[in-house]
Design a protein around this motif. Structure first.
Motif, PDB file in Angstrom:
ATOM      1  N   VAL A 151      41.472  17.257  -0.370  1.00  0.00           N
ATOM      2  CA  VAL A 151      42.431  16.973  -1.561  1.00  0.00           C
ATOM      3  C   VAL A 151      42.286  18.192  -2.555  1.00  0.00           C
ATOM      4  CG1 VAL A 151      43.033  15.540  -3.344  1.00  0.00           C
ATOM      5  CG2 VAL A 151      42.085  14.421  -1.297  1.00  0.00           C
ATOM      6  N   ALA A 152      43.284  19.025  -2.831  1.00  0.00           N
ATOM      7  CA  ALA A 152      43.154  19.873  -3.819  1.00  0.00           C
ATOM      8  C   ALA A 152      43.876  19.170  -4.967  1.00  0.00           C
ATOM      9  CB  ALA A 152      44.250  21.030  -3.416  1.00  0.00           C
ATOM     10  N   ALA A 153      43.143  19.309  -6.136  1.00  0.00           N
ATOM     11  CA  ALA A 153      43.612  18.416  -7.541  1.00  0.00           C
ATOM     12  C   ALA A 153      42.917  19.146  -8.632  1.00  0.00           C
ATOM     13  CB  ALA A 153      43.629  17.013  -7.482  1.00  0.00           C
ATOM     14  N   LEU A 154      43.596  19.216  -9.649  1.00  0.00           N
ATOM     15  CA  LEU A 154      43.175  19.838 -11.110  1.00  0.00           C
ATOM     16  C   LEU A 154      43.686  19.254 -12.011  1.00  0.00           C
ATOM     17  CD1 LEU A 154      43.702  23.598 -11.538  1.00  0.00           C
ATOM     18  CD2 LEU A 154      44.887  22.125 -10.214  1.00  0.00           C
ATOM     19  N   THR A 155      42.977  19.369 -13.235  1.00  0.00           N
ATOM     20  CA  THR A 155      43.654  19.151 -14.640  1.00  0.00           C
ATOM     21  C   THR A 155      43.183  20.040 -15.546  1.00  0.00           C
ATOM     22  OG1 THR A 155      41.852  17.463 -15.186  1.00  0.00           O
ATOM     23  CG2 THR A 155      43.672  16.376 -14.206  1.00  0.00           C
ATOM     24  N   VAL A 156      44.049  20.203 -16.604  1.00  0.00           N
ATOM     25  CA  VAL A 156      43.753  20.862 -17.872  1.00  0.00           C
ATOM     26  C   VAL A 156      43.660  20.399 -18.881  1.00  0.00           C
ATOM     27  CG1 VAL A 156      46.249  21.857 -17.974  1.00  0.00           C
ATOM     28  CG2 VAL A 156      44.405  23.223 -18.847  1.00  0.00           C
ATOM     29  N   GLU A 157      42.700  20.490 -19.780  1.00  0.00           N
ATOM     30  CA  GLU A 157      42.449  19.507 -21.059  1.00  0.00           C
ATOM     31  C   GLU A 157      42.166  20.415 -22.170  1.00  0.00           C
ATOM     32  OE1 GLU A 157      39.507  17.027 -19.609  1.00  0.00           O
ATOM     33  OE2 GLU A 157      40.563  16.118 -17.836  1.00  0.00           O
ATOM     34  N   PRO A 207      34.010  14.642   3.214  1.00  0.00           N
ATOM     35  CA  PRO A 207      34.846  15.783   3.727  1.00  0.00           C
ATOM     36  C   PRO A 207      34.891  16.685   2.435  1.00  0.00           C
ATOM     37  CG  PRO A 207      36.157  13.811   3.298  1.00  0.00           C
ATOM     38  CD  PRO A 207      34.725  13.391   2.932  1.00  0.00           C
ATOM     39  N   GLY A 208      35.246  17.772   2.779  1.00  0.00           N
ATOM     40  CA  GLY A 208      35.556  18.919   1.969  1.00  0.00           C
ATOM     41  C   GLY A 208      34.690  20.062   2.015  1.00  0.00           C
ATOM     42  N   ASP A 209      34.679  20.956   0.629  1.00  0.00           N
ATOM     43  CA  ASP A 209      33.980  21.972   0.501  1.00  0.00           C
ATOM     44  C   ASP A 209      32.631  21.594  -0.075  1.00  0.00           C
ATOM     45  OD1 ASP A 209      35.727  23.953   1.591  1.00  0.00           O
ATOM     46  OD2 ASP A 209      36.665  24.223  -0.161  1.00  0.00           O
ATOM     47  N   HIS A 210      31.519  22.144   0.279  1.00  0.00           N
ATOM     48  CA  HIS A 210      30.110  21.831  -0.133  1.00  0.00           C
ATOM     49  C   HIS A 210      29.455  23.412  -0.109  1.00  0.00           C
ATOM     50  CE1 HIS A 210      29.894  17.417   0.689  1.00  0.00           C
ATOM     51  NE2 HIS A 210      30.813  17.863   1.511  1.00  0.00           N
ATOM     52  N   PRO A 211      29.733  23.876  -1.387  1.00  0.00           N
ATOM     53  CA  PRO A 211      29.363  25.287  -1.555  1.00  0.00           C
ATOM     54  C   PRO A 211      27.881  25.522  -1.735  1.00  0.00           C
ATOM     55  CG  PRO A 211      30.242  24.305  -3.622  1.00  0.00           C
ATOM     56  CD  PRO A 211      30.670  23.567  -2.511  1.00  0.00           C
ATOM     57  N   ALA A 212      27.370  26.448  -1.366  1.00  0.00           N
ATOM     58  CA  ALA A 212      25.976  26.561  -1.210  1.00  0.00           C
ATOM     59  C   ALA A 212      25.555  28.074  -1.017  1.00  0.00           C
ATOM     60  CB  ALA A 212      25.114  25.878   0.094  1.00  0.00           C
ATOM     61  N   ALA A 213      24.233  28.365  -0.854  1.00  0.00           N
ATOM     62  CA  ALA A 213      23.605  29.852  -0.948  1.00  0.00           C
ATOM     63  C   ALA A 213      22.512  29.900  -0.216  1.00  0.00           C
ATOM     64  CB  ALA A 213      23.824  30.453  -2.462  1.00  0.00           C
ATOM     65  N   THR A 239      40.203  23.671 -21.039  1.00  0.00           N
ATOM     66  CA  THR A 239      39.100  23.173 -20.084  1.00  0.00           C
ATOM     67  C   THR A 239      39.898  22.945 -18.718  1.00  0.00           C
ATOM     68  OG1 THR A 239      37.829  22.297 -21.739  1.00  0.00           O
ATOM     69  CG2 THR A 239      37.276  21.694 -19.481  1.00  0.00           C
ATOM     70  N   LEU A 240      39.457  23.500 -17.814  1.00  0.00           N
ATOM     71  CA  LEU A 240      39.794  23.158 -16.363  1.00  0.00           C
ATOM     72  C   LEU A 240      38.908  22.445 -15.524  1.00  0.00           C
ATOM     73  CD1 LEU A 240      41.139  26.683 -14.741  1.00  0.00           C
ATOM     74  CD2 LEU A 240      42.580  24.704 -15.877  1.00  0.00           C
ATOM     75  N   VAL A 241      39.359  21.463 -14.865  1.00  0.00           N
ATOM     76  CA  VAL A 241      38.539  20.000 -14.173  1.00  0.00           C
ATOM     77  C   VAL A 241      39.277  20.134 -12.766  1.00  0.00           C
ATOM     78  CG1 VAL A 241      37.647  18.019 -14.041  1.00  0.00           C
ATOM     79  CG2 VAL A 241      38.098  19.055 -16.272  1.00  0.00           C
ATOM     80  N   ASN A 242      38.281  20.308 -11.705  1.00  0.00           N
ATOM     81  CA  ASN A 242      38.547  20.230 -10.398  1.00  0.00           C
ATOM     82  C   ASN A 242      38.374  18.878 -10.186  1.00  0.00           C
ATOM     83  OD1 ASN A 242      38.675  20.381  -7.408  1.00  0.00           O
ATOM     84  ND2 ASN A 242      37.851  22.147  -7.337  1.00  0.00           N
ATOM     85  N   ARG A 243      39.091  18.211  -9.677  1.00  0.00           N
ATOM     86  CA  ARG A 243      39.023  16.688  -9.236  1.00  0.00           C
ATOM     87  C   ARG A 243      39.328  16.554  -7.955  1.00  0.00           C
ATOM     88  NH1 ARG A 243      38.248  14.180 -13.959  1.00  0.00           N
ATOM     89  NH2 ARG A 243      38.992  14.877 -15.912  1.00  0.00           N
ATOM     90  N   GLY A 244      39.452  17.700  -7.285  1.00  0.00           N
ATOM     91  CA  GLY A 244      39.461  17.367  -5.732  1.00  0.00           C
ATOM     92  C   GLY A 244      38.239  17.642  -5.112  1.00  0.00           C
ATOM     93  N   GLY A 304      34.582  19.113  -8.124  1.00  0.00           N
ATOM     94  CA  GLY A 304      33.980  18.490  -9.016  1.00  0.00           C
ATOM     95  C   GLY A 304      33.126  19.187 -10.585  1.00  0.00           C
ATOM     96  N   ARG A 305      33.559  20.525 -10.348  1.00  0.00           N
ATOM     97  CA  ARG A 305      33.283  21.447 -11.813  1.00  0.00           C
ATOM     98  C   ARG A 305      34.174  21.337 -12.809  1.00  0.00           C
ATOM     99  NH1 ARG A 305      30.266  21.050  -7.577  1.00  0.00           N
ATOM    100  NH2 ARG A 305      28.375  22.474  -7.223  1.00  0.00           N
ATOM    101  N   ARG A 306      33.636  21.400 -13.936  1.00  0.00           N
ATOM    102  CA  ARG A 306      34.482  21.624 -15.303  1.00  0.00           C
ATOM    103  C   ARG A 306      33.892  22.986 -15.944  1.00  0.00           C
ATOM    104  NH1 ARG A 306      36.491  17.960 -19.418  1.00  0.00           N
ATOM    105  NH2 ARG A 306      35.998  16.372 -18.040  1.00  0.00           N
ATOM    106  N   VAL A 307      35.076  23.765 -16.518  1.00  0.00           N
ATOM    107  CA  VAL A 307      34.742  25.164 -16.860  1.00  0.00           C
ATOM    108  C   VAL A 307      35.595  24.969 -18.108  1.00  0.00           C
ATOM    109  CG1 VAL A 307      34.055  26.245 -14.896  1.00  0.00           C
ATOM    110  CG2 VAL A 307      36.664  26.282 -15.676  1.00  0.00           C
TER     111      VAL A 307
END
Length: 345
Positions: free
Chosen positions: A184-190, A155-161, A206-211, A245-248
């Motif tokens: 689930v909306a969750a993120l961390t800063v590292e 479940p959740g967002d599946h971005p595409a184009a 660094t930002l990480v989307n863990r949701g 699931g992305r890290r920037v």
């Protein structure tokens, strides 16, 4: 068109000779040629800048324009929508369509990449037999496509184009696809660190989307200095859409960084529905150029003082050296000369 000079109101034109008339005619002809060139060149430049074709979501039921596709369904669902292609040129255009995955680059920008696995939403998009479209001149074509959500998809967002390719250019339209189920909306800063100095100081993190949903984060920076209050950065929205699931890796300008201090930083990142994420770091700010100049000046001052003291001592003279001892008086009846050991009398 250039403005020609106005001739005087007296009879000057009647008194101009052949050379004068030839000069005026030459200037008039040059002006007319320049105006003609501008008029003839304008359509050519417009045609060169013409993209030839456009791509966008087909208008919705109410006829309103849509900036992207939004589709939602449960695992196993087959979703449908339509893409509009417009040929704005005077010749036939051939455009190829495909699905792709949306992704974040290292610095947070949105990009697309080919779908590599069956779990990538780009592989769920299909145009059937309409993947290659020939569009007649000045014609608009509407192309249907489907999105088949595999059973057991998370479940959740599946971005595409949707990507359109033709005549050496590519254009894409975002597909916001949400699969039903718990989100689930969750993120961390590292990895918080301070880089640069002065006006170029930045806070790297660094930002990480863990949701499993896309996030629109906001950032705030608090700074506590050892010598007093230090300005941080008030909360502001970041120009980043952080996909699941992305890290920037990002940097935040910090024009209020101190010149001389030891600062404790607290970076706080928030997003709708997510628990605020924080990370801390400590940074020393030392004006090394000033410190180097000051240290060099102290060393020079010390060397100068030592040299001056040495010269003063040499000029005034040190304490007098003790005089050599006088020879002892000879005993009565003895020769003042030293005796040689072992000599016979």
């Amino acid at each position: 068109m250039p403005v020609l000079p106005v001739p005087p109101r007296t009879g000057t034109l009647r008194r101009l000779d052949a050379v004068g008339r030839a000069g005026i005619l030459a200037r008039l002809g040059a002006a007319l040629l320049a105006a003609a060139a501008l008029l003839c060149g304008a359509p050519a430049a417009t045609a060169a800048d013409e993209p030839g074709w456009t791509v966008e979501p087909a208008s919705g039921r109410a006829g309103a324009a849509r900036p992207y596709f939004y589709l939602a369904g449960a695992p196993g669902a087959v979703l449908e929508d339509r893409l509009a292609l417009a040929n704005t040129s005077d010749r036939e255009r051939t455009v190829t369509l495909r699905g792709a995955d949306a992704d974040n680059t290292a610095d947070g920008a949105l990009a697309v990449r080919p779908a590599r696995e069956s779990t990538d939403a780009g592989s769920w998009i299909s145009f059937g037999g309409s993947a290659t479209v020939r569009i007649p001149p000045r014609t608009r074509a509407v192309v249907p496509f489907t999105v088949t959500v595999p059973p057991g998809s998370s479940p959740g967002d599946h971005p595409a184009a949707v990507i359109a390719t033709g005549d050496g250019r590519e254009a894409g339209v975002r597909v916001h696809l949400r699969v039903g189920g718990p989100t689930v909306a969750a993120l961390t800063v590292e990895d918080v660190a301070v880089r640069g100095e002065g006006a170029t100081t930045v806070v790297a993190y660094t930002l990480v989307n863990r949701g499993n949903v896309a996030l629109a984060p906001e950032l705030a920076i608090r700074a506590d200095g050892g010598f007093g209050e230090v300005p941080g950065r008030a909360a502001r929205a970041l120009p980043v859409e952080l996909l699941p699931g992305r890290r920037v890796e990002l940097t935040e300008p910090w024009p209020g960084a101190p010149v001389l201090d030891r600062v404790s930083l607290t970076v706080t990142v928030t997003a709708p529905g997510a628990v605020p994420a924080t990370a801390t770091a400590t940074a020393w700010f030392v004006p090394w150029d000033i410190a180097a100049l000051t240290g060099g000046g102290l060393l020079l001052l010390g060397a100068t003082a030592a040299a001056a003291l040495f010269l003063v001592r040499r000029t005034r003279g040190g304490p007098a050296d003790p005089p050599p001892p006088e020879p002892a008086a000879a005993a009565p009846g003895r020769s003042p000369h030293h005796e040689l050991t072992g000599a016979s009398r």
